[in-house]
Design a protein around this motif. Structure first.
Motif, PDB file in Angstrom:
ATOM      1  N   ASP A 244      15.666  45.539  46.809  1.00 48.80           N
ATOM      2  CA  ASP A 244      15.128  45.527  45.459  1.00 48.80           C
ATOM      3  C   ASP A 244      14.390  46.841  45.199  1.00 48.80           C
ATOM      4  OD1 ASP A 244      13.742  45.115  43.091  1.00 48.80           O
ATOM      5  OD2 ASP A 244      12.993  43.142  43.650  1.00 48.80           O
ATOM      6  N   PRO A 245      14.771  47.588  44.175  1.00 48.12           N
ATOM      7  CA  PRO A 245      14.052  48.845  43.888  1.00 48.12           C
ATOM      8  C   PRO A 245      12.595  48.626  43.504  1.00 48.12           C
ATOM      9  CG  PRO A 245      15.578  48.336  42.112  1.00 48.12           C
ATOM     10  CD  PRO A 245      15.827  47.323  43.204  1.00 48.12           C
ATOM     11  N   ASN A 246      12.244  47.400  43.143  1.00 55.26           N
ATOM     12  CA  ASN A 246      10.870  47.079  42.771  1.00 55.26           C
ATOM     13  C   ASN A 246      10.074  46.485  43.928  1.00 55.26           C
ATOM     14  OD1 ASN A 246      11.226  47.855  40.041  1.00 55.26           O
ATOM     15  ND2 ASN A 246      12.309  45.948  39.688  1.00 55.26           N
ATOM     16  N   LEU A 247      10.610  46.562  45.141  1.00 56.18           N
ATOM     17  CA  LEU A 247       9.907  46.043  46.311  1.00 56.18           C
ATOM     18  C   LEU A 247       8.515  46.647  46.391  1.00 56.18           C
ATOM     19  CD1 LEU A 247       9.975  44.521  49.096  1.00 56.18           C
ATOM     20  CD2 LEU A 247      10.664  46.703  50.069  1.00 56.18           C
ATOM     21  N   ARG A 248       7.509  45.804  46.564  1.00 56.25           N
ATOM     22  CA  ARG A 248       6.125  46.259  46.689  1.00 56.25           C
ATOM     23  C   ARG A 248       5.690  46.089  48.135  1.00 56.25           C
ATOM     24  NH1 ARG A 248       2.986  46.938  42.115  1.00 56.25           N
ATOM     25  NH2 ARG A 248       1.820  47.998  43.722  1.00 56.25           N
ATOM     26  N   ILE A 249       4.926  47.048  48.624  1.00 57.10           N
ATOM     27  CA  ILE A 249       4.427  47.009  49.995  1.00 57.10           C
ATOM     28  C   ILE A 249       2.908  47.005  49.958  1.00 57.10           C
ATOM     29  CG2 ILE A 249       4.379  48.184  52.233  1.00 57.10           C
ATOM     30  CD1 ILE A 249       6.967  49.620  51.314  1.00 57.10           C
ATOM     31  N   MET A 250       2.301  46.108  50.721  1.00 57.90           N
ATOM     32  CA  MET A 250       0.852  46.083  50.845  1.00 57.90           C
ATOM     33  C   MET A 250       0.491  46.210  52.320  1.00 57.90           C
ATOM     34  SD  MET A 250      -2.047  43.339  49.684  1.00 57.90           S
ATOM     35  CE  MET A 250      -1.870  43.751  47.954  1.00 57.90           C
ATOM     36  N   PHE A 251      -0.276  47.249  52.627  1.00 51.06           N
ATOM     37  CA  PHE A 251      -0.760  47.477  53.981  1.00 51.06           C
ATOM     38  C   PHE A 251      -2.145  46.859  54.105  1.00 51.06           C
ATOM     39  CE2 PHE A 251       2.379  50.809  53.403  1.00 51.06           C
ATOM     40  CZ  PHE A 251       3.086  50.736  54.595  1.00 51.06           C
ATOM     41  N   LEU A 252      -2.358  46.089  55.169  1.00 50.55           N
ATOM     42  CA  LEU A 252      -3.564  45.276  55.287  1.00 50.55           C
ATOM     43  C   LEU A 252      -4.602  45.800  56.278  1.00 50.55           C
ATOM     44  CD1 LEU A 252      -1.728  41.841  55.244  1.00 50.55           C
ATOM     45  CD2 LEU A 252      -2.886  42.975  53.338  1.00 50.55           C
ATOM     46  N   GLY A 253      -4.423  46.984  56.795  1.00 47.25           N
ATOM     47  CA  GLY A 253      -5.443  47.549  57.672  1.00 47.25           C
ATOM     48  C   GLY A 253      -4.992  47.711  59.101  1.00 47.25           C
TER      49      GLY A 253
ATOM     50  N   VAL B 254       1.929  56.056  55.505  1.00 49.21           N
ATOM     51  CA  VAL B 254       1.275  55.118  54.588  1.00 49.21           C
ATOM     52  C   VAL B 254       0.847  55.843  53.310  1.00 49.21           C
ATOM     53  CG1 VAL B 254      -0.755  53.639  54.261  1.00 49.21           C
ATOM     54  CG2 VAL B 254       0.563  53.505  56.392  1.00 49.21           C
ATOM     55  N   ASN B 255       0.259  57.021  53.451  1.00 43.34           N
ATOM     56  CA  ASN B 255      -0.161  57.777  52.262  1.00 43.34           C
ATOM     57  C   ASN B 255       1.023  58.226  51.417  1.00 43.34           C
ATOM     58  OD1 ASN B 255      -2.934  57.582  52.499  1.00 43.34           O
ATOM     59  ND2 ASN B 255      -3.078  59.347  53.852  1.00 43.34           N
ATOM     60  N   THR B 256       2.106  58.609  52.054  1.00 46.26           N
ATOM     61  CA  THR B 256       3.312  58.992  51.313  1.00 46.26           C
ATOM     62  C   THR B 256       3.851  57.801  50.529  1.00 46.26           C
ATOM     63  OG1 THR B 256       3.895  60.711  52.903  1.00 46.26           O
ATOM     64  CG2 THR B 256       5.685  59.837  51.539  1.00 46.26           C
ATOM     65  N   LEU B 257       3.875  56.635  51.147  1.00 43.71           N
ATOM     66  CA  LEU B 257       4.358  55.437  50.450  1.00 43.71           C
ATOM     67  C   LEU B 257       3.427  55.043  49.306  1.00 43.71           C
ATOM     68  CD1 LEU B 257       5.616  53.385  53.508  1.00 43.71           C
ATOM     69  CD2 LEU B 257       7.009  54.477  51.742  1.00 43.71           C
ATOM     70  N   ARG B 258       2.143  55.284  49.458  1.00 44.05           N
ATOM     71  CA  ARG B 258       1.201  55.033  48.358  1.00 44.05           C
ATOM     72  C   ARG B 258       1.525  55.928  47.171  1.00 44.05           C
ATOM     73  NH1 ARG B 258      -4.157  56.518  49.640  1.00 44.05           N
ATOM     74  NH2 ARG B 258      -4.722  55.598  47.669  1.00 44.05           N
ATOM     75  N   LYS B 259       1.788  57.204  47.454  1.00 47.67           N
ATOM     76  CA  LYS B 259       2.007  58.181  46.388  1.00 47.67           C
ATOM     77  C   LYS B 259       3.384  58.074  45.749  1.00 47.67           C
ATOM     78  CE  LYS B 259      -1.181  61.483  48.426  1.00 47.67           C
ATOM     79  NZ  LYS B 259      -1.317  62.738  49.166  1.00 47.67           N
ATOM     80  N   THR B 260       4.401  57.758  46.546  1.00 48.15           N
ATOM     81  CA  THR B 260       5.767  57.797  46.014  1.00 48.15           C
ATOM     82  C   THR B 260       6.338  56.431  45.644  1.00 48.15           C
ATOM     83  OG1 THR B 260       6.756  57.661  48.240  1.00 48.15           O
ATOM     84  CG2 THR B 260       6.295  59.864  47.354  1.00 48.15           C
ATOM     85  N   LYS B 261       5.864  55.368  46.291  1.00 46.05           N
ATOM     86  CA  LYS B 261       6.424  54.043  46.059  1.00 46.05           C
ATOM     87  C   LYS B 261       5.403  53.040  45.527  1.00 46.05           C
ATOM     88  CE  LYS B 261      10.441  55.118  47.837  1.00 46.05           C
ATOM     89  NZ  LYS B 261      11.634  55.207  47.030  1.00 46.05           N
TER      90      LYS B 261
END
Length: 71
Positions: A33-42, A58-65
């Motif tokens: 799914d192009p709208n897949l959301r990712i949450m990193f929990l620590g 993790v920072n790249t995924l925050r900025k780009t996805k």
């Protein structure tokens, strides 16, 4: 109708960059799914062989996805 979005929750990475990449690839393959959301929990880097690479990913995924991080 509200669009359905898949969420991937990721926790306790502990600097295991290669295993994180592998897990994210598996999620993307199973839920393409192009709208897949990712949450990193620590617990990103407190041990493990590649803490810097893990933080960079993790920072790249925050900025780009639009991944979400909880510390």
């Amino acid at each position: 109708m509200i669009p359905y979005t898949f969420w991937a929750f990721v926790g306790d990475v502990h600097g295991e960059h290669d295993r994180l990449v592998e897990a994210l690839d598996q999620v993307a393959t199973k839920y393409p799914d192009p709208n897949l959301r990712i949450m990193f929990l620590g617990d990103y880097v407190d041990r493990g062989p590649k803490p810097l690479e893990t933080v960079r990913l993790v920072n790249t995924l925050r900025k780009t996805k639009g991944a979400t991080t909880l510390y």
